[in-house]
Design an enzyme around this catalytic site. Structure first.
Site, PDB file in Angstrom:
ATOM      1  N   LYS A   1      42.869  36.579  35.890  1.00 50.78           N
ATOM      2  CA  LYS A   1      43.850  36.520  36.973  1.00 50.78           C
ATOM      3  C   LYS A   1      43.235  37.120  38.234  1.00 50.78           C
ATOM      4  O   LYS A   1      42.653  38.224  38.193  1.00 50.78           O
ATOM      5  CB  LYS A   1      45.087  37.320  36.557  1.00 50.78           C
ATOM      6  CG  LYS A   1      46.386  36.836  37.139  1.00 50.78           C
ATOM      7  CD  LYS A   1      47.539  37.533  36.420  1.00 50.78           C
ATOM      8  CE  LYS A   1      48.857  37.210  37.062  1.00 50.78           C
ATOM      9  NZ  LYS A   1      49.928  38.072  36.533  1.00 50.78           N
TER      10      LYS A   1
HETATM   11  O1  G3P Z   1      53.134  39.234  36.585  1.00 43.84           O
HETATM   12  C1  G3P Z   1      53.445  38.883  37.874  1.00 43.84           C
HETATM   13  C2  G3P Z   1      54.921  38.877  38.215  1.00 43.84           C
HETATM   14  O2  G3P Z   1      55.649  38.217  37.220  1.00 43.84           O
HETATM   15  C3  G3P Z   1      55.509  40.187  38.642  1.00 43.84           C
HETATM   16  O3  G3P Z   1      56.909  40.194  38.670  1.00 43.84           O
HETATM   17  O4  G3P Z   1      59.063  41.415  38.734  1.00 43.84           O
HETATM   18  O5  G3P Z   1      56.961  42.596  39.417  1.00 43.84           O
HETATM   19  O6  G3P Z   1      57.949  40.820  40.859  1.00 43.84           O
HETATM   20  P1  G3P Z   1      57.756  41.331  39.469  1.00 43.84           P
END
Ligand code: G3P
Length: 220
Positions: free
Chosen positions: A83
């Site tokens: 990633k």
């Molecule tokens: O893994 C990346 C993403 O899904 C992060 O989500 O909830 O931290 O905005 P969030």
């Protein structure tokens, strides 16, 4: 649309995987930091559980170091997807790792142009962050729809293009709407996956079936 789990917690990943609905795992540095585990060991452990794409993010900021970190991550298991953030260095690393046959997931996507560039650089996946756009008063699902349209207009059906992972999913409605917007995958926190089972009529139905059964079969 397929479902991935967005987690670095082994218990969560094991349980969601046991339901038969999980086709991959995504992690990010924040999720891994929360676990307090050794990063490489945790990636190996996750790969043992799912035997499907597992995204593990680099933390370097310059392309050569990103490529080195990416190669080390890819050596951990054949299902590791590296990633990378959508920066000039991240895209250079994406192109270099793709040339080496290593799959990448370009993350922190907030515009369709970022997604297009990542796909052109060879990314296997792009991750638009739906919830974080909603948080600032924009429409995260609309971004997924726009990326779908841009990809469908920009590439011939037989041409390689990135798969769209709707990320930063906050609730079940995001999942349905991501599917309708043409996302290939939604990566969801365990808490949201659990919510997918819930409906008051399902709960009431189970309770009624069981109480009717018990009444007719008091000995069981
Ligand atoms: O893994 C990346 C993403 O899904 C992060 O989500 O909830 O931290 O905005 P969030």
């Amino acid at each position: 649309m397929r479902l991935f789990i967005d987690s670095a917690n082994l218990d969560e990943i094991r349980e969601a995987h046991s339901w038969g609905i999980i086709s991959g795992v995504t992690t990010n540095p924040s999720l891994v930091a929360k676990e307090g585990a050794d990063f490489h060991q945790r990636v190996r452990d996750i790969c043992q559980v799912v035997q499907a794409p597992v995204s593990a993010e680099v933390t370097a900021t310059e392309a050569p170091a990103m490529v080195e970190q990416g190669k080390r991550l890819a050596d951990l298991d054949e299902n590791v997807v590296v990633k990378l953030p959508i920066t000039p260095a991240g895209l250079a690393a994406c192109a270099a790792l793709t040339a080496l046959g290593i799959d990448t997931n370009v993350t922190l996507i907030f515009t369709a142009n970022q997604a297009l560039m990542a796909s052109l650089a060879g990314a296997r996946y792009v991750s638009p962050f739906v919830g974080r756009l909603d948080d600032i008063g924009q429409d995260g699902i609309q971004l997924v729809q726009t990326i779908r349209d841009v990809f469908d207009y920009s590439f011939m059906p037989e041409q390689r293009r990135a798969e769209i992972i709707a990320a930063s999913i906050r609730h079940p409605v995001h999942i349905e709407r991501a599917a309708l917007a043409g996302s290939d995958i939604a990566t969801c926190p365990f808490s949201v996956l659990k919510q997918l089972f819930r409906h008051p009529l399902t709960d009431a139905g189970i309770e009624k079936f069981l109480s009717d059964w018990k009444q007719a079969n008091p000995q069981t």
